[in-house]
Write an enzyme that holds these catalytic residues in place. Structure first.
Site, mmCIF file in Angstrom:
data_model
loop_
_atom_site.group_PDB
_atom_site.id
_atom_site.type_symbol
_atom_site.label_atom_id
_atom_site.label_comp_id
_atom_site.label_asym_id
_atom_site.label_seq_id
_atom_site.Cartn_x
_atom_site.Cartn_y
_atom_site.Cartn_z
ATOM 1 N N HIS A 148 -32.370 -42.831 -5.149
ATOM 2 C CA HIS A 148 -33.518 -42.460 -4.318
ATOM 3 C C HIS A 148 -34.743 -42.162 -5.195
ATOM 4 C CE1 HIS A 148 -35.318 -40.404 -0.693
ATOM 5 N NE2 HIS A 148 -35.968 -39.763 -1.654
ATOM 6 N N GLU A 149 -34.536 -41.390 -6.260
ATOM 7 C CA GLU A 149 -35.670 -40.992 -7.109
ATOM 8 C C GLU A 149 -36.206 -42.166 -7.920
ATOM 9 O OE1 GLU A 149 -37.093 -38.235 -6.392
ATOM 10 O OE2 GLU A 149 -35.404 -37.633 -5.141
ATOM 11 N N HIS A 152 -38.449 -44.040 -5.760
ATOM 12 C CA HIS A 152 -39.775 -43.404 -5.673
ATOM 13 C C HIS A 152 -40.664 -43.851 -6.826
ATOM 14 C CE1 HIS A 152 -40.302 -40.643 -2.369
ATOM 15 N NE2 HIS A 152 -39.137 -40.069 -2.578
#
Length: 188
Positions: A148-149, A152
């Site tokens: 997820h990061e 980003h």
């Protein structure tokens, strides 16, 4: 330490590619202060498990992860990491649909939740906050959060990866329909 305001979905900064951080800049007061403030912000939120620098207005390839047991996820194993210039070098296993949210999807708390396909295990290269290079394999929730990061940092939001739009729900609905019936075993 300072609490950092978060950018919300719709902010163009969340869609831009983060810039790599040089070794000299990693050791700078500016980056060290940013990492400390990101940690402080993340731990004060209590709902989030990861925070990328673009979410706090810095277009740098830095992410902070802090996974702790909480009432809505009491069985998780604590895990903390600072990822600078992370690159996932290998995805292992078959992607599974996992519940996911983002602290940039709501005003002050996660606003929406949906299922996203994530790999159960990854191999990742990154620098830590001291500039030391790491190449490690992670599985479970740490692997989920790292994917997820890293997204980003590449301008990708979890909503871009949802394959079944029928899984969208508010965070409140997620807690009522998924977490509470599962005996607090659900996770975001």
């Amino acid at each position: 330490m300072q609490w950092l305001p978060r950018r919300q979905f719709g902010d163009p900064l969340l869609r831009a590619q983060a810039k790599q951080v040089s070794l000299a800049n990693i050791k700078s007061d500016k980056v060290q202060k940013l990492v400390a403030n990101m940690r402080h912000t993340l731990t004060s939120l209590e709902l989030g498990v990861g925070l990328a620098a673009p979410q706090v207005g810095e277009q740098l390839a830095i992410a902070v992860i802090d996974i702790q047991p909480l009432p809505h996820r009491p069985l998780v194993v604590p895990f903390e990491a600072v990822l600078i210039n992370p690159k996932i070098t290998k995805y292992i296993g078959k992607p599974k649909q996992l519940w996911e949210s983002c602290i940039s999807s709501g005003d002050g708390q996660p606003g929406m939740v949906a299922k996203v396909p994530r790999y159960p295990k990854i191999e990742i290269e990154y620098l830590d906050q001291h500039g030391r290079k790491h190449r490690e394999k992670f599985s479970g929730l740490p692997a989920h959060v790292m994917q997820h990061e890293v997204d980003h940092l590449n301008g990708v939001l979890f909503v871009d990866l949802v394959t079944n739009p029928k899984t969208y729900m508010t965070y409140k609905q997620y807690v009522e329909l998924i977490v509470e019936p599962a005996g607090s075993l659900g996770r975001v």
